[in-house]
Enzyme design. Sequence first.
Site, PDB file in Angstrom:
ATOM      1  N   VAL A  55       1.065  -1.384   0.001  1.00 19.06           N
ATOM      2  CA  VAL A  55      -0.129  -0.602   0.179  1.00 19.06           C
ATOM      3  C   VAL A  55       1.192   1.344  -0.098  1.00 19.06           C
ATOM      4  O   VAL A  55       0.433   2.410  -0.357  1.00 19.06           O
ATOM      5  CB  VAL A  55      -1.020   0.009   0.862  1.00 19.06           C
ATOM      6  CG1 VAL A  55      -2.346  -1.007   0.929  1.00 19.06           C
ATOM      7  CG2 VAL A  55      -0.437  -0.629   2.363  1.00 19.06           C
ATOM      8  N   TYR A  56       2.071   0.622   0.277  1.00 16.35           N
ATOM      9  CA  TYR A  56       2.504   2.206   0.140  1.00 16.35           C
ATOM     10  C   TYR A  56       3.492   2.951  -1.148  1.00 16.35           C
ATOM     11  O   TYR A  56       3.694   2.687  -2.573  1.00 16.35           O
ATOM     12  CB  TYR A  56       4.549   1.762   0.522  1.00 16.35           C
ATOM     13  CG  TYR A  56       4.339   2.151   1.807  1.00 16.35           C
ATOM     14  CD1 TYR A  56       3.195   2.211   3.065  1.00 16.35           C
ATOM     15  CD2 TYR A  56       5.668   1.404   2.628  1.00 16.35           C
ATOM     16  CE1 TYR A  56       3.556   1.928   4.416  1.00 16.35           C
ATOM     17  CE2 TYR A  56       5.878   0.401   4.221  1.00 16.35           C
ATOM     18  CZ  TYR A  56       4.360   0.812   4.375  1.00 16.35           C
ATOM     19  OH  TYR A  56       4.957   0.550   6.203  1.00 16.35           O
TER      20      TYR A  56
END
Length: 344
Positions: A55-56
């Site tokens: 998700v970064y």
Amino acid sequence: MASWRAFGRTGVKVSPLALGAMNFGARGNPDHDDAIKIIHWALDAGINVIDTADVYSQGESEEIVGKALEGGRRDDVFLATKFHGQVGDHPGHQGNSRRWIVRAVEDSLRRLNTDHIDLYQAHRPDPATDFEETLGALDDLVHQGKIRYHGTSVHSPAQIVEGQWIAERRGLVRPVSEQVPYSLLVRSNEREVLPLAEKYGLGVLAYGPLAAGWLSGRYRAGAQQPTSYRENLIPGRFDIAAPQNAAKLAAAEALAELAEEAGLPLIHLALAFASHHPAVSSVIIGPRTREHLDTYLGASDVTLTTDILDRIDEIVPPGHVFHLRDTGAIPPAVADAARRRRSL
């Protein structure tokens, strides 16, 4: 850099500082070439752990890490990533179900440009998914050679114990690690999580050693309000004028004065403290620039005396936390009023 440490009872040796890649990509440093240089500088300085997550920057961080490890660098890196958060717009592309895990790991392997992940972590617990299903899927990935180990992140003491119990009962590969927020201002994990990690031989990756910027030296009484993307994510949490932050600001001020007395930058005091706990294997640093990285690396050989540690305990008592949100996740039983009230 100080000697490498045991990562729990896995037999793996890790550097006392780990490179967190959350700030690489649109969320932090969008310049891929610059981010790759920072990764290379960190590896050249002796760091052997890189931690990222799908998700970064919606996978961009993993892509940058993958590019940085081309050309023979991959084999010497203990590469960790995480699953759980929503990737993209599809509501089904998230969670800890078997269905999502088998898709998520393939996506991460592709972005990281590798055939295996050393440590695959459940980024957060998933109340909607049976923990046994999650561990069964991760066990399969170990046997398939797609991951070497799996662990958890920001799981409660009960969930950590449950994971060990399920693995033993089912004969599954057990979780070998836990990732926790830990700093001079966030000490709640000293109560149970860190002792549990020692009891079960878990490796610990400690993140947030600067307490989300409160220990960067920027948050000082009478100073101008620092600007940060975090302000919009969690309104009020970083407002130095807010009454609920008064005690935290006072503690940060006292710690800054202690660091000055000890002849240390506050950042070095903070990193050395997080690294000092016997349960902590490696402390995650998240540089966005070369300057940040050089500052963090300067703390790698700092040793804190008993006197300094005692002074720290006087300023922030062991096990203390100023704000529940600082612990990484508010338990659903606390956050959801419906779970705390009888229906009328």
